[in-house]
Design a protein around this motif. Structure first.
Motif, PDB file in Angstrom:
ATOM      1  N   ARG A 299       0.840  -1.206   0.000  1.00 35.43           N
ATOM      2  CA  ARG A 299       0.000   0.000   0.000  1.00 35.43           C
ATOM      3  C   ARG A 299       0.875   1.256   0.000  1.00 35.43           C
ATOM      4  N   HIS A 300       0.240   2.369  -0.366  1.00 34.89           N
ATOM      5  CA  HIS A 300       0.935   3.660  -0.401  1.00 34.89           C
ATOM      6  C   HIS A 300       1.624   3.949   0.938  1.00 34.89           C
ATOM      7  N   GLY A 301       2.913   4.297   0.858  1.00 31.12           N
ATOM      8  CA  GLY A 301       3.661   4.674   2.048  1.00 31.12           C
ATOM      9  C   GLY A 301       4.404   3.549   2.732  1.00 31.12           C
ATOM     10  N   TYR A 302       4.142   2.289   2.324  1.00 31.81           N
ATOM     11  CA  TYR A 302       4.847   1.165   2.959  1.00 31.81           C
ATOM     12  C   TYR A 302       6.333   1.211   2.569  1.00 31.81           C
ATOM     13  N   PRO A 303       7.246   1.032   3.534  1.00 33.73           N
ATOM     14  CA  PRO A 303       8.679   1.053   3.213  1.00 33.73           C
ATOM     15  C   PRO A 303       9.111  -0.229   2.495  1.00 33.73           C
ATOM     16  N   VAL A 304      10.134  -0.076   1.635  1.00 35.10           N
ATOM     17  CA  VAL A 304      10.685  -1.200   0.877  1.00 35.10           C
ATOM     18  C   VAL A 304      12.157  -1.358   1.264  1.00 35.10           C
ATOM     19  N   ALA A 309      18.281  -2.842   4.520  1.00 37.50           N
ATOM     20  CA  ALA A 309      18.298  -1.373   4.466  1.00 37.50           C
ATOM     21  C   ALA A 309      17.116  -0.866   3.647  1.00 37.50           C
ATOM     22  N   GLN A 310      16.498   0.238   4.125  1.00 35.53           N
ATOM     23  CA  GLN A 310      15.381   0.781   3.370  1.00 35.53           C
ATOM     24  C   GLN A 310      15.887   1.417   2.077  1.00 35.53           C
ATOM     25  N   ILE A 311      15.261   1.067   0.958  1.00 38.07           N
ATOM     26  CA  ILE A 311      15.664   1.579  -0.354  1.00 38.07           C
ATOM     27  C   ILE A 311      14.575   2.423  -1.017  1.00 38.07           C
ATOM     28  N   LEU A 331       8.936   3.877  -5.400  1.00 38.02           N
ATOM     29  CA  LEU A 331      10.045   4.785  -5.697  1.00 38.02           C
ATOM     30  C   LEU A 331      11.265   4.271  -4.940  1.00 38.02           C
ATOM     31  N   LEU A 332      12.210   3.694  -5.693  1.00 39.35           N
ATOM     32  CA  LEU A 332      13.359   3.021  -5.090  1.00 39.35           C
ATOM     33  C   LEU A 332      14.665   3.654  -5.544  1.00 39.35           C
ATOM     34  N   LEU A 333      15.740   3.396  -4.810  1.00 39.61           N
ATOM     35  CA  LEU A 333      17.067   3.781  -5.259  1.00 39.61           C
ATOM     36  C   LEU A 333      17.292   3.167  -6.642  1.00 39.61           C
ATOM     37  N   ALA A 334      17.817   3.966  -7.556  1.00 37.94           N
ATOM     38  CA  ALA A 334      17.915   3.557  -8.952  1.00 37.94           C
ATOM     39  C   ALA A 334      18.688   2.251  -9.133  1.00 37.94           C
ATOM     40  N   GLU A 335      19.695   2.025  -8.285  1.00 37.93           N
ATOM     41  CA  GLU A 335      20.524   0.825  -8.453  1.00 37.93           C
ATOM     42  C   GLU A 335      19.807  -0.456  -8.021  1.00 37.93           C
ATOM     43  N   CYS A 336      18.586  -0.310  -7.471  1.00 30.67           N
ATOM     44  CA  CYS A 336      17.839  -1.488  -6.995  1.00 30.67           C
ATOM     45  C   CYS A 336      16.655  -1.833  -7.894  1.00 30.67           C
ATOM     46  N   CYS A 337      16.621  -1.275  -9.106  1.00 28.45           N
ATOM     47  CA  CYS A 337      15.427  -1.371  -9.947  1.00 28.45           C
ATOM     48  C   CYS A 337      15.523  -2.359 -11.103  1.00 28.45           C
ATOM     49  N   GLU A 338      16.546  -3.190 -11.107  1.00 27.20           N
ATOM     50  CA  GLU A 338      16.673  -4.193 -12.166  1.00 27.20           C
ATOM     51  C   GLU A 338      15.564  -5.234 -11.997  1.00 27.20           C
ATOM     52  N   GLU A 342      15.256  -8.986  -5.762  1.00 27.47           N
ATOM     53  CA  GLU A 342      14.462  -9.365  -4.601  1.00 27.47           C
ATOM     54  C   GLU A 342      14.441  -8.227  -3.590  1.00 27.47           C
ATOM     55  N   VAL A 343      13.248  -7.827  -3.187  1.00 24.39           N
ATOM     56  CA  VAL A 343      13.093  -6.764  -2.196  1.00 24.39           C
ATOM     57  C   VAL A 343      12.064  -7.227  -1.158  1.00 24.39           C
ATOM     58  N   TYR A 344      11.937  -6.438  -0.098  1.00 21.48           N
ATOM     59  CA  TYR A 344      10.982  -6.776   0.960  1.00 21.48           C
ATOM     60  C   TYR A 344      10.134  -5.542   1.276  1.00 21.48           C
ATOM     61  N   VAL A 345       8.826  -5.755   1.383  1.00 25.81           N
ATOM     62  CA  VAL A 345       7.893  -4.680   1.722  1.00 25.81           C
ATOM     63  C   VAL A 345       7.413  -4.898   3.152  1.00 25.81           C
ATOM     64  N   GLU A 346       7.487  -3.852   3.943  1.00 24.77           N
ATOM     65  CA  GLU A 346       7.014  -3.964   5.323  1.00 24.77           C
ATOM     66  C   GLU A 346       5.503  -3.779   5.361  1.00 24.77           C
ATOM     67  N   ILE A 347       4.808  -4.857   5.702  1.00 27.04           N
ATOM     68  CA  ILE A 347       3.348  -4.854   5.773  1.00 27.04           C
ATOM     69  C   ILE A 347       2.931  -5.305   7.168  1.00 27.04           C
ATOM     70  N   ARG A 348       2.296  -4.410   7.896  1.00 27.95           N
ATOM     71  CA  ARG A 348       1.852  -4.688   9.281  1.00 27.95           C
ATOM     72  C   ARG A 348       2.993  -5.229  10.142  1.00 27.95           C
ATOM     73  N   GLY A 349       4.138  -4.584  10.045  1.00 27.85           N
ATOM     74  CA  GLY A 349       5.263  -4.927  10.894  1.00 27.85           C
ATOM     75  C   GLY A 349       6.104  -6.101  10.433  1.00 27.85           C
ATOM     76  N   LYS A 350       5.711  -6.739   9.316  1.00 26.43           N
ATOM     77  CA  LYS A 350       6.479  -7.872   8.797  1.00 26.43           C
ATOM     78  C   LYS A 350       7.080  -7.517   7.443  1.00 26.43           C
ATOM     79  N   GLN A 351       8.308  -7.972   7.215  1.00 27.81           N
ATOM     80  CA  GLN A 351       8.935  -7.772   5.914  1.00 27.81           C
ATOM     81  C   GLN A 351       8.608  -8.963   5.009  1.00 27.81           C
ATOM     82  N   LEU A 352       7.824  -8.696   3.974  1.00 30.37           N
ATOM     83  CA  LEU A 352       7.359  -9.744   3.066  1.00 30.37           C
ATOM     84  C   LEU A 352       8.058  -9.623   1.722  1.00 30.37           C
ATOM     85  N   LYS A 353       8.405 -10.780   1.155  1.00 27.60           N
ATOM     86  CA  LYS A 353       9.211 -10.822  -0.065  1.00 27.60           C
ATOM     87  C   LYS A 353       8.412 -10.355  -1.288  1.00 27.60           C
ATOM     88  N   ALA A 354       9.112  -9.583  -2.143  1.00 26.33           N
ATOM     89  CA  ALA A 354       8.554  -9.126  -3.419  1.00 26.33           C
ATOM     90  C   ALA A 354       9.686  -9.134  -4.437  1.00 26.33           C
TER      91      ALA A 354
END
Length: 367
Positions: A299-304, A309-311, A331-338, A342-354
């Motif tokens: 969702r909007h505003g969730y950290p990635v 480290a947050q990117i 909106l991510l650091l450009a070097e992480c956009c390939e 593999e990234v992680y989205v924090e959803i309800r206090g848990k980091q879930l794989k994306a």
């Protein structure tokens, strides 16, 4: 608490069972039937949106073109009468004042269509940078705007006018077209990823136009649609929403609309130096697609995060009605956009794989 603003079609919403919400100070329908049903109607048939909350600004006078060239990132001098252009206004640091459409009616006569939440801010910005050769007039209250989108939109609308709608090509418009007895400025730009039309008319004529189109399209499955479907449709097609993908702190280059930034145009424009640097050498951040691997909706505003480290952060996310996947724009650091990263989205206090994926998520079938 201030009174919510309403469009000329508010009474129609009540009759049609529209469920309204507060959208940036406006009481607008989020849905009439269901968001998914309306979304699929636009993808497969046609859907009618009331977007009369959008702002319309008339810009006239001998200094109109130089004025627009100073404010707009795109090259307005390329516009011919009857043409529309997507562009942005920026601050000196490259942050976005607004993204908008500019219509050229004639030499020294333009119409700018701006986001509803930015009307006062945009008008103040325009007037601050205007000189005596430009007349800027807010015509929002007297103007209604309907958007009719979907593969059957042209067929349905054609039954209400003698004008050959095929003559109005993509990003072109024609003024004073009679549709269902109403004088309309008809353009073909779209904000859903589908073909369709924008219909500008007098506020007093909005109800007639609205009911005539829905009546003409009833047998073909056309539906009244709310903001919910409009958001999922534009999101799947990677079309930015101001306040999410674009803002005072997000540049057009970062948001992926660099095609609307012309740093080599002859005229100087506000924010040119920063945007030119970003366009030539890359911006530090980049808007990209993500798809959830673990179960969860970004969702909007969730950290990635990546490697702890947050990117960046999610700007828009949902379960895509078309793709049936949990996806987001981030909106991510450009070097992480390939793609495939593999990234992680924090959803309800848990980091879930994306994973990072290419956009747009959806492209309209051709032919």
């Amino acid at each position: 608490m201030s009174q919510l603003k309403r469009t000329p079609l508010f009474e129609v919403y009540k009759q049609s069972g529209g469920k309204t919400i507060d959208f940036g100070g406006w009481e607008l329908p989020v849905q009439f039937s269901s968001i998914k049903e309306e979304h699929h109607a636009v993808r497969s048939k046609a859907g009618l949106f009331d977007v009369s909350h959008m702002g319309e600004v008339s810009i006239k006078g001998k200094g109109s073109l130089p004025f627009l060239q100073r404010l707009m990132t795109n090259d307005v001098s390329l516009l011919k009468a009857g043409g529309a252009q997507y562009t942005a206004m920026c601050y000196e640091d490259g942050g976005t004042v607004d993204d908008l459409l500019v219509y050229k009616k004639a030499d020294d006569d333009y119409l700018a269509v701006i986001n509803a939440s930015n009307i006062e801010k945009d008008l103040e910005w325009m007037r601050k940078h205007a000189d005596g050769e430009v007349v800027i007039t807010d015509v929002s209250d007297e103007t209604a705007l309907l958007a009719f989108q979907g593969p059957l939109a042209e067929e349905i609308l054609q039954s209400l006018t003698e004008e050959n709608l095929q003559d109005i090509r993509f990003f072109k418009f024609k003024d004073q077209v009679t549709i269902a007895g109403v004088s309309v400025l008809v353009s073909r730009t779209g904000y859903t990823g589908e073909d369709g039309f924008e219909l500008y008319c007098r506020a007093a004529d909005a109800e007639v136009l609205w009911s005539s189109i829905l009546e003409a399209g009833e047998d073909l499955g056309a539906l009244p649609c709310g903001l919910g479907a409009r958001d999922t449709l534009r999101f799947e097609s990677n079309l930015p929403l101001y306040g999410q993908e674009l803002s005072q702190t997000i540049t057009p280059i970062e948001a992926g609309i660099g095609f609307a930034v012309k740093p080599n145009k002859e005229a100087e424009f506000i924010g040119k130096e920063v945007l030119k640097e970003q366009k030539e050498n890359g911006a530090p951040r980049k808007l990209t697609g993500i798809e959830m691997v673990d179960k969860g909706i970004p969702r909007h505003g969730y950290p990635v995060y990546k490697n702890g480290a947050q990117i960046g952060m999610v700007t828009t996310g949902t379960q895509s009605p078309t793709l049936k996947k949990n996806i987001g724009l981030a909106l991510l650091l450009a070097e992480c956009c390939e793609p495939g990263t593999e990234v992680y989205v924090e959803i309800r206090g848990k980091q879930l794989k994306a994973k990072v994926v290419s956009t747009p998520f959806y492209k309209r079938p051709r032919g």
